[in-house]
Design an enzyme around this catalytic site. Structure first.
Site, short mmCIF file in Angstrom:
data_model
loop_
_atom_site.label_atom_id
_atom_site.label_comp_id
_atom_site.label_asym_id
_atom_site.label_seq_id
_atom_site.Cartn_x
_atom_site.Cartn_y
_atom_site.Cartn_z
N GLU A 173 10.57 16.63 14.29
CA GLU A 173 10.88 16.39 12.87
C GLU A 173 10.02 17.32 12.02
O GLU A 173 8.79 17.20 12.04
CB GLU A 173 10.61 14.93 12.49
CG GLU A 173 11.04 14.62 11.08
CD GLU A 173 10.66 13.21 10.63
OE1 GLU A 173 9.50 12.80 10.85
OE2 GLU A 173 11.52 12.52 10.05
N GLU A 215 10.57 1.72 10.00
CA GLU A 215 11.55 2.78 9.72
C GLU A 215 10.81 4.10 9.85
O GLU A 215 9.96 4.42 9.03
CB GLU A 215 12.14 2.60 8.33
CG GLU A 215 13.11 1.46 8.32
CD GLU A 215 13.70 1.18 6.97
OE1 GLU A 215 13.39 1.91 6.02
OE2 GLU A 215 14.46 0.23 6.88
N LYS A 262 0.85 -1.19 0.00
CA LYS A 262 0.00 0.00 0.00
C LYS A 262 0.89 1.24 0.00
O LYS A 262 1.50 1.59 1.00
CB LYS A 262 -0.93 0.06 1.22
CG LYS A 262 -2.02 1.11 0.98
CD LYS A 262 -2.58 1.73 2.22
CE LYS A 262 -1.80 2.90 2.75
NZ LYS A 262 -1.74 4.09 1.87
N CYS A 274 14.27 10.96 5.60
CA CYS A 274 14.33 10.50 6.99
C CYS A 274 15.72 10.69 7.58
O CYS A 274 15.87 10.96 8.76
CB CYS A 274 13.91 9.04 7.07
SG CYS A 274 14.90 7.98 6.02
P1 NAD Z 1 2.80 8.40 7.37
O1 NAD Z 1 3.11 7.61 8.58
O2 NAD Z 1 1.78 9.48 7.45
O3 NAD Z 1 2.31 7.47 6.17
C1 NAD Z 1 3.11 6.37 5.71
C2 NAD Z 1 2.19 5.31 5.17
O4 NAD Z 1 1.41 4.78 6.23
C3 NAD Z 1 1.20 5.81 4.11
O5 NAD Z 1 1.07 4.82 3.11
C4 NAD Z 1 -0.08 5.94 4.91
O6 NAD Z 1 -1.23 5.81 4.12
C5 NAD Z 1 0.05 4.77 5.87
N1 NAD Z 1 -0.76 4.87 7.09
C6 NAD Z 1 -1.15 5.98 7.76
N2 NAD Z 1 -1.89 5.65 8.84
C7 NAD Z 1 -1.95 4.30 8.87
C8 NAD Z 1 -2.54 3.35 9.75
N3 NAD Z 1 -3.23 3.73 10.83
N4 NAD Z 1 -2.39 2.04 9.48
C9 NAD Z 1 -1.68 1.63 8.41
N5 NAD Z 1 -1.11 2.47 7.53
C10 NAD Z 1 -1.23 3.80 7.76
O7 NAD Z 1 4.20 8.97 6.87
P2 NAD Z 1 4.46 9.99 5.67
O8 NAD Z 1 4.01 11.34 6.12
O9 NAD Z 1 3.90 9.40 4.42
O10 NAD Z 1 6.05 9.94 5.53
C11 NAD Z 1 6.91 10.77 6.23
C12 NAD Z 1 7.53 10.05 7.41
O11 NAD Z 1 8.22 8.89 6.99
C13 NAD Z 1 8.56 10.89 8.14
O12 NAD Z 1 8.36 10.80 9.52
C14 NAD Z 1 9.89 10.24 7.76
O13 NAD Z 1 10.93 10.41 8.67
C15 NAD Z 1 9.47 8.81 7.64
N6 NAD Z 1 10.45 8.05 6.86
C16 NAD Z 1 11.33 7.22 7.51
C17 NAD Z 1 12.29 6.51 6.79
C18 NAD Z 1 13.30 5.63 7.50
O14 NAD Z 1 13.97 4.86 6.84
N7 NAD Z 1 13.42 5.70 8.82
C19 NAD Z 1 12.35 6.65 5.41
C20 NAD Z 1 11.46 7.51 4.78
C21 NAD Z 1 10.50 8.20 5.51
#
Ligand code: NAD
Length: 504
Positions: A398, A266, A191, A300
């Site tokens: 962040e 992550e 997803k 990230c």
């Molecule tokens: P997010 O957590 O809002 O969304 C990520 C994914 O999770 C999306 O596909 C979203 O639809 C899904 N999601 C949201 N709520 C959910 C739930 N309750 N159950 C299941 N899935 C759900 O994150 P974002 O805003 O898309 O991305 C930015 C974040 O990602 C930042 O915090 C960044 O640091 C992190 N990130 C971390 C890494 C790493 O390797 N540590 C890499 C890239 C991004």
């Protein structure tokens, strides 16, 4: 440039066309499926215009996608690993062949710049090749002989898995998670993020063109709170590989608790780049600027806290400010552009609100600090906060945009204390010419990864991941296989030991 836009728009138009009402649907059981659920808009961050609509998966569609993955799990996990290797290498070949199309779609869909996305698409191919070539050794274990037994371990694919990805560099991140899962013998339901779903569709199409059997890799679209949540609760899903925000990771852990899901997270970061006075300062400026302003600051591992030794603080920070003011902000498809737009108006509003937070906490804005004028896109000026203290929200939270917080430190002890004084623990960057200090500071940092005198350069056999609120588990090399596989120990008696005779 026009041709890249045309290439992307044609690909997006084709993907929108396969579903009802011209919206992006799902792909499971080996075919594109028209989505019957509610539609949501996907925006072009560089103009604010609507690129298309995508469908939130219905209960029936989600269940069908998971069932597709569950039905073929046995066959795929028993497929000779040499065949898996062959197919996954073919996926890599096709990614390379369509790298321009993937990169163009990624730029339009996520606002990331061509100069980075053209490389990211090729890195996606490398990810597939790396894990494809390791498929034949994925099940390998250890020999652990004892006096009376020969123990050996083997590994087996855990089952159908969910991969849930965010909107920053979505294609590359997806390959990083999906390639090892498929190489290990798992089947996948992916997803992608709702703000940038198109490149994920390209990946699943390419995988099938490469000969991946129907049902092995499925992609569904939808919102996190609906589709994402139901996916993580589905009893047939055995593990969830998730990349995204820390708070979402907590939610997924709760959602998966009932069915005892294995999770790999992550999550967010507030990574320090620590610059000592004895460092190569020109290189350190290059790295600090690159690690916060590339990928529009939506990275990230971005070095979002600049810790500089007090004796060189003013000079160093002025150099960074000059670079920040000089960055080329603009159309992500222009190869010259260095910083593109933020992904979405909601994220834009979040980044913008930190300008007021910085001012009210008493920090100064040495560069940027405002939206880019005269554009309908979500462009924000590359920003540098100075005069900040570690206790301020701009040093703790962040922001995930092109926004850097500079903080002075006195000595090694002070640098380490400040670096560790956040809830996150993903990465740290250390700049010094003193090898002993580099070792001491690397050792003392509470993070999963440290780069010394370097920006973030990924080497696939190495472990990638964070501690504290930045994640659980590691990606890369054998760590990826360990997550996607169950380990079994077999003990063979040598016939040398006595078994207690109870009831004799
Ligand atoms: P997010 O957590 O809002 O969304 C990520 C994914 O999770 C999306 O596909 C979203 O639809 C899904 N999601 C949201 N709520 C959910 C739930 N309750 N159950 C299941 N899935 C759900 O994150 P974002 O805003 O898309 O991305 C930015 C974040 O990602 C930042 O915090 C960044 O640091 C992190 N990130 C971390 C890494 C790493 O390797 N540590 C890499 C890239 C991004």
């Amino acid at each position: 440039m026009a041709s890249k836009r045309t290439l992307a728009l044609e690909a997006i138009g084709r993907m929108n066309g396969v579903s009802h009402g011209g919206a992006l649907g799902h792909f499971f059981g080996g075919t594109a499926v028209a989505g019957q659920g509610d539609l949501f808009e996907v925006l072009d961050p560089s103009t604010g215009s609507v690129l298309g609509k995508a469908a939130d998966a219905t209960d029936a569609e989600l269940d069908a996608a998971v069932t597709s993955a569950a039905d073929v799990f046995g066959d795929w996990s028993r497929t000779a690993p040499q065949i898996r290797r062959q197919i996954l290498n073919k996926v890599a070949d096709l990614i390379v062949a369509r790298a321009d199309e993937i990169a163009a779609v990624e730029c339009l869909d996520s606002g990331q710049c061509w100069r980075f996305m053209s490389k990211a698409a090729l890195r996606g191919a490398e990810n597939f090749r790396f894990f494809a070539d390791r498929a034949p050794s994925a099940a390998d274990g250890l020999a652990l002989p004892s006096a009376d037994h020969v123990n050996y371990t083997t590994r087996k694919a855990i089952g159908p898995v969910a991969v849930i990805t965010p909107w920053n560099t979505p294609f590359m991140l997806s390959t990083w998670k999906i390639a090892p899962a498929l190489a290990a013998g798992c089947t996948v339901v992916h997803k992608p993020a709702e703000w940038s779903p198109y490149s994920a569709r390209l990946l699943v199409e390419i995988a099938h063109e490469a000969g991946l059997p129907a049902g092995v890799f499925n992609a569904i679209n939808g919102l996190g709170e609906t589709t994402g949540k139901r996916l993580t609760e589905h009893p047939a899903i055995k593990a969830v590989a998730f990349v995204g925000e820390t708070s979402t990771g907590s939610a997924i852990m709760r959602q998966g608790a009932q069915t005892l899901k294995r999770v790999h997270f992550e999550l967010g970061g507030k990574n320090p780049v620590i610059v000592f006075a004895d460092a190569d300062l020109e290189l350190a400026v290059d790295a600090a600027v690159f690690m916060i302003y590339s990928l529009n600051g939506q990275r990230c591992t971005s070095s979002s806290r600049l810790l500089v030794q007090r004796s060189i603080y003013d000079t160093f920070v002025e150099k960074v400010a000059a670079r920040a003011r000089n960055l080329k902000v603009g159309d992500p498809l222009d190869p010259e552009t260095e910083v593109g737009p933020l992904i979405h108006p909601r994220h834009f509003a979040k980044v913008q609100c930190y300008m007021d937070i910085a001012r009210s906490d008493g920090a100064q804005i040495a560069a940027g600090g405002a939206p880019v004028a005269d554009t309908t896109g979500f462009f924000f000026q590359p920003t540098l906060f100075t005069g900040a203290e570690q206790s301020m929200r701009i040093a703790q939270e962040e922001i995930f945009g092109p926004v850097l917080t500079a903080i002075p430190f006195d000595d090694e002890t002070d640098a380490i204390a400040k670096a560790n004084d956040v809830e996150y623990g993903l990465a740290g960057y250390v700049w010094t010419s003193d090898v002993g200090r580099a070792l001491r500071v690397s050792d003392a940092l509470d993070v999963g990864m440290v780069w010394v005198n370097s920006e973030n350069v990924r080497h696939l056999p190495t472990p990638f991941g964070g501690i504290k609120s930045s994640g659980i588990g590691r990606d890369g090399g054998d760590w990826s296989f360990d997550f996607y596989m169950e380990t079994k120990n077999v003990a063979l008696a040598r016939g040398t030991h006595k078994i207690q005779r109870l009831g004799a």
